[in-house]
Design an enzyme around this catalytic site. Structure first.
Site, PDB file in Angstrom:
ATOM      1  N   SER A 181      -4.842  19.094 -13.039  1.00  0.00           N
ATOM      2  CA  SER A 181      -4.290  19.379 -11.707  1.00  0.00           C
ATOM      3  C   SER A 181      -2.800  19.719 -11.753  1.00  0.00           C
ATOM      4  CB  SER A 181      -4.466  18.162 -10.796  1.00  0.00           C
ATOM      5  OG  SER A 181      -5.820  17.867 -10.619  1.00  0.00           O
ATOM      6  N   HIS A 238      10.902  36.460 -12.820  1.00  0.00           N
ATOM      7  CA  HIS A 238      12.011  37.258 -12.291  1.00  0.00           C
ATOM      8  C   HIS A 238      13.253  37.058 -13.146  1.00  0.00           C
ATOM      9  CE1 HIS A 238       9.713  38.116  -8.638  1.00  0.00           C
ATOM     10  NE2 HIS A 238       9.287  36.871  -8.749  1.00  0.00           N
ATOM     11  N   ARG A 291       4.087  20.388 -24.226  1.00  0.00           N
ATOM     12  CA  ARG A 291       4.141  20.288 -25.688  1.00  0.00           C
ATOM     13  C   ARG A 291       2.858  19.647 -26.200  1.00  0.00           C
ATOM     14  NH1 ARG A 291       9.625  19.012 -24.321  1.00  0.00           N
ATOM     15  NH2 ARG A 291      11.059  20.422 -25.375  1.00  0.00           N
TER      16      ARG A 291
END
Length: 197
Positions: A145, A118, A183
């Site tokens: 997870s 958004h 990263r």
């Protein structure tokens, strides 16, 4: 809504431009909410019914697919899944546009793949203003997870995404990547054939 207007909105969506809930309302019939609800309430042992529902929900689904219930999707019909896929519980597809998942992909619990974001300025979020960009997960990727994959990301072949990461940019093939933002911390090499981690 006229077909020309629908085509204009589809073109804006395809370019990753902002569009609103009202503008995109004509896409609602592509949502597979009832089928997803049925899948999430089908007994695990009823593999035939589960497989049938997966082929109704997703744009394409490969062989030997395991998807643990519950899972959630904005549409379902914009998701493509390859062969030998494993998706653990609470996998969420925010698939306002395509999510493409390759072969031999494993996804751990509570992962979110979101093609939609958004605008930052609140005036541009009126009527649920949003933008959408496709996600691609190449073959043999493992996602840990509680990972969130953001719009427009491609995760390269064989890569591993560490638990809890927020993936906001592309990850190259054969990489271990972790963090917020995610990263690359090292390449995956033949030395990893003799290692547990």
């Amino acid at each position: 809504m006229a077909e020309t207007d629908q085509n204009e909105i589809r073109a804006r969506i395809a370019k990753g431009l902002v569009y609103t809930e009202t503008e995109a309302a004509f896409l609602a019939p592509a949502r597979r909410e009832d089928e997803i609800f049925a899948y999430n309430h089908t007994p695990p042992g009823d593999t035939g019914r589960r497989r049938s529902l997966l082929t109704e929900i997703f744009a394409s689904v490969g062989e030997r697919t395991v998807l643990q219930a519950p899972f959630h999707a904005a549409f379902g019909s914009n998701v493509h899944i390859g062969d030998d896929f494993f998706g653990n519980v609470n996998l969420t597809f925010v698939d306002d546009v395509e999510i493409r998942i390759g072969n031999d992909v494993m996804i751990a619990p509570s992962v979110t793949l979101t093609t939609t974001g958004h605008p930052v300025h609140p005036a541009r979020r009126a009527d649920f203003g949003r933008f959408s960009e496709p996600i691609v997960i190449e073959d043999k990727v493992w996602i840990g997870s509680n990972v969130v994959v953001l719009p427009g990301v491609r995760i390269g072949y064989g890569s591993v995404i560490g638990a809890g990461s927020v993936v906001s940019r592309d990850i190259p093939p054969m990489s271990v990547a972790v963090g917020t933002p995610c990263r690359v911390v090292r390449p995956i090499t033949d030395a990893d054939l003799a290692s547990r981690a």
